[in-house]
Design a protein around this motif. Structure first.
Motif, PDB file in Angstrom:
ATOM      1  N   ALA A   1      48.148  54.561  54.879  1.00  0.00           N
ATOM      2  CA  ALA A   1      47.543  55.886  54.727  1.00  0.00           C
ATOM      3  C   ALA A   1      47.016  56.119  53.320  1.00  0.00           C
ATOM      4  O   ALA A   1      46.039  56.846  53.124  1.00  0.00           O
ATOM      5  CB  ALA A   1      48.552  56.970  55.105  1.00  0.00           C
ATOM      6  N   ASN A   2      47.662  55.491  52.341  1.00  0.00           N
ATOM      7  CA  ASN A   2      47.267  55.730  50.944  1.00  0.00           C
ATOM      8  C   ASN A   2      46.349  54.628  50.414  1.00  0.00           C
ATOM      9  O   ASN A   2      46.523  54.133  49.310  1.00  0.00           O
ATOM     10  CB  ASN A   2      48.509  55.859  50.056  1.00  0.00           C
ATOM     11  CG  ASN A   2      49.351  54.586  50.066  1.00  0.00           C
ATOM     12  OD1 ASN A   2      49.186  53.745  50.942  1.00  0.00           O
ATOM     13  ND2 ASN A   2      50.226  54.458  49.090  1.00  0.00           N
ATOM     14  N   LEU A   3      45.389  54.254  51.238  1.00  0.00           N
ATOM     15  CA  LEU A   3      44.460  53.195  50.850  1.00  0.00           C
ATOM     16  C   LEU A   3      43.674  53.589  49.594  1.00  0.00           C
ATOM     17  O   LEU A   3      43.449  52.767  48.702  1.00  0.00           O
ATOM     18  CB  LEU A   3      43.501  52.901  52.004  1.00  0.00           C
ATOM     19  CG  LEU A   3      42.713  51.589  51.939  1.00  0.00           C
ATOM     20  CD1 LEU A   3      43.650  50.397  52.036  1.00  0.00           C
ATOM     21  CD2 LEU A   3      41.677  51.535  53.057  1.00  0.00           C
ATOM     22  N   ARG A   4      43.262  54.817  49.521  1.00  0.00           N
ATOM     23  CA  ARG A   4      42.493  55.304  48.378  1.00  0.00           C
ATOM     24  C   ARG A   4      43.328  55.243  47.093  1.00  0.00           C
ATOM     25  O   ARG A   4      42.818  54.853  46.039  1.00  0.00           O
ATOM     26  CB  ARG A   4      42.021  56.732  48.654  1.00  0.00           C
ATOM     27  CG  ARG A   4      41.268  57.374  47.495  1.00  0.00           C
ATOM     28  CD  ARG A   4      40.982  58.846  47.778  1.00  0.00           C
ATOM     29  NE  ARG A   4      40.417  59.490  46.617  1.00  0.00           N
ATOM     30  CZ  ARG A   4      39.119  59.516  46.316  1.00  0.00           C
ATOM     31  NH1 ARG A   4      38.253  58.921  47.111  1.00  0.00           N
ATOM     32  NH2 ARG A   4      38.693  60.128  45.227  1.00  0.00           N
TER      33      ARG A   4
ATOM     34  N   SER B   1      42.457  53.016  43.774  1.00  0.00           N
ATOM     35  CA  SER B   1      42.324  53.609  42.443  1.00  0.00           C
ATOM     36  C   SER B   1      43.102  52.792  41.417  1.00  0.00           C
ATOM     37  O   SER B   1      42.631  52.580  40.281  1.00  0.00           O
ATOM     38  CB  SER B   1      42.833  55.052  42.453  1.00  0.00           C
ATOM     39  OG  SER B   1      42.083  55.856  43.331  1.00  0.00           O
ATOM     40  N   ARG B   2      44.269  52.296  41.787  1.00  0.00           N
ATOM     41  CA  ARG B   2      45.056  51.460  40.884  1.00  0.00           C
ATOM     42  C   ARG B   2      44.359  50.132  40.601  1.00  0.00           C
ATOM     43  O   ARG B   2      44.398  49.618  39.477  1.00  0.00           O
ATOM     44  CB  ARG B   2      46.443  51.214  41.496  1.00  0.00           C
ATOM     45  CG  ARG B   2      47.298  52.472  41.604  1.00  0.00           C
ATOM     46  CD  ARG B   2      48.551  52.193  42.401  1.00  0.00           C
ATOM     47  NE  ARG B   2      49.350  53.406  42.568  1.00  0.00           N
ATOM     48  CZ  ARG B   2      50.336  53.515  43.450  1.00  0.00           C
ATOM     49  NH1 ARG B   2      50.652  52.489  44.238  1.00  0.00           N
ATOM     50  NH2 ARG B   2      51.013  54.645  43.532  1.00  0.00           N
TER      51      ARG B   2
ATOM     52  N   GLY C   1      39.976  47.541  34.606  1.00  0.00           N
ATOM     53  CA  GLY C   1      39.449  48.065  33.353  1.00  0.00           C
ATOM     54  C   GLY C   1      38.239  48.954  33.532  1.00  0.00           C
ATOM     55  O   GLY C   1      37.462  49.147  32.585  1.00  0.00           O
ATOM     56  N   LEU C   2      38.076  49.519  34.724  1.00  0.00           N
ATOM     57  CA  LEU C   2      36.921  50.366  35.012  1.00  0.00           C
ATOM     58  C   LEU C   2      37.359  51.807  35.205  1.00  0.00           C
ATOM     59  O   LEU C   2      38.533  52.090  35.502  1.00  0.00           O
ATOM     60  CB  LEU C   2      36.205  49.873  36.275  1.00  0.00           C
ATOM     61  CG  LEU C   2      35.686  48.446  36.242  1.00  0.00           C
ATOM     62  CD1 LEU C   2      35.130  48.056  37.603  1.00  0.00           C
ATOM     63  CD2 LEU C   2      34.630  48.269  35.159  1.00  0.00           C
ATOM     64  N   LYS C   3      36.402  52.704  35.046  1.00  0.00           N
ATOM     65  CA  LYS C   3      36.657  54.124  35.255  1.00  0.00           C
ATOM     66  C   LYS C   3      36.407  54.469  36.711  1.00  0.00           C
ATOM     67  O   LYS C   3      35.417  54.036  37.308  1.00  0.00           O
ATOM     68  CB  LYS C   3      35.746  54.962  34.345  1.00  0.00           C
ATOM     69  CG  LYS C   3      35.991  56.453  34.422  1.00  0.00           C
ATOM     70  CD  LYS C   3      35.062  57.208  33.480  1.00  0.00           C
ATOM     71  CE  LYS C   3      35.290  58.711  33.575  1.00  0.00           C
ATOM     72  NZ  LYS C   3      34.372  59.459  32.668  1.00  0.00           N
ATOM     73  N   GLN C   4      37.293  55.267  37.285  1.00  0.00           N
ATOM     74  CA  GLN C   4      37.155  55.644  38.686  1.00  0.00           C
ATOM     75  C   GLN C   4      35.918  56.508  38.887  1.00  0.00           C
ATOM     76  O   GLN C   4      35.649  57.417  38.112  1.00  0.00           O
ATOM     77  CB  GLN C   4      38.403  56.385  39.142  1.00  0.00           C
ATOM     78  CG  GLN C   4      38.375  56.795  40.608  1.00  0.00           C
ATOM     79  CD  GLN C   4      39.695  57.388  41.052  1.00  0.00           C
ATOM     80  OE1 GLN C   4      40.761  56.873  40.735  1.00  0.00           O
ATOM     81  NE2 GLN C   4      39.633  58.506  41.776  1.00  0.00           N
TER      82      GLN C   4
END
Length: 272
Positions: free
Chosen positions: A137-140, A144-145, A151-154
């Motif tokens: 369920a917490n794929l998003r 994000s992690r 090393g990228l910005k979300q």
């Protein structure tokens, strides 16, 4: 959409018991500020930061396959992949209510084949779905992690912008109707919600402009050189002032040597 928002506010304020527009579907309004193009370079950084092969397939299916996450990714089965012909049968829960839109066929892109083949090699015998382990369920949240680990910005709309980036990329190389058939949307929807103007577009445009300007300058210089070569030929046919003067002088000298006839009753003539 506006009416739903107004009446929803009224329900929250207990001005009315319910929202009469709650069950009506409304088309989402595009917001260009939430569009973000994920480059291939950034995509590779994300793939390297993925914890396992299955996560790499999830990212590759979204970015290089253009599949919707999680609905279409979770529906994909190993039997849907035609390795020999290079095709993928994509079942689409979002569009299945429309006749003939239950599924679509998209190419097995080279960038996608690599990660699918890797996962297929380690998949257990009898495995049905391509994504088995990470049907969470917490794929998003997990994605994000991974982005942070890379090393990228979300960016906004994490998975939709992956799909949007792929459609924008494909439109530069293939006809729009073919791309929309592969992506499972229409050309108006693609223009409204998916297609983006990227830095690469600006770079290509300025490079093309520079090449065009250089060519125009070259043609102008060449034209000037050709004119300079032909100018002496044209002016050589035109008599100079000295030539005119000398010709006129010789004419005058000849008239001085002409004999005049005898004077009589008739007017004097130059010759007899």
């Amino acid at each position: 959409a506006n009416a739903k928002q107004f009446f929803l506010h009224a329900v929250k304020k207990q001005l009315i018991p319910n929202n009469p527009f709650a069950d009506l579907k409304s088309a989402p309004k595009p917001n260009p500020e939430r569009s973000y193009f994920i480059t291939r370079h950034d995509t590779e950084l994300i793939l390297e930061a993925c914890p396992d092969a299955e996560w790499r397939v999830i990212v590759a299916l979204a970015r290089y396959g253009g599949l919707r996450v999680p609905s279409e990714v979770y529906q994909l089965k190993w039997e849907d992949i035609d390795w020999e012909r290079g095709r993928i049968l994509v079942s689409s829960p979002k569009t299945e209510r429309y006749q003939g839109k239950e599924s679509r066929v998209c190419p097995l892109y080279p960038e996608l084949r690599i990660h699918l083949a890797e996962l297929f090699e380690i998949a257990g015998e009898g495995t049905q779905y391509v994504v088995e382990k990470h049907r969470i369920a917490n794929l998003r949240t997990q994605f994000s992690r991974i982005i942070k680990r890379a090393g990228l910005k979300q960016w906004p709309k994490l998975f939709q912008n992956l799909r949007s980036s792929r459609q924008t990329e494909l439109e530069d190389s293939f006809p729009s109707h073919a791309v929309c058939a592969w992506m499972g949307n229409s050309e108006p929807i693609a223009r409204k919600h998916y297609l983006q103007v990227t830095e690469q577009h600006f770079e290509r445009a300025t490079e093309a402009g520079a090449e065009s300007g250089a060519l125009a300058l070259q043609n102008s210089v060449q034209h000037g050189l050709e004119e300079s070569r032909t100018e002496p030929q044209l002016t050589s046919k035109v008599p100079t002032v000295q030539q005119v003067t000398r010709t006129g002088a010789s004419c005058c000298d000849n008239t001085r040597n002409v004999k005049v006839g005898n004077t009589g009753l008739e007017p004097v003539t130059s010759t007899v």
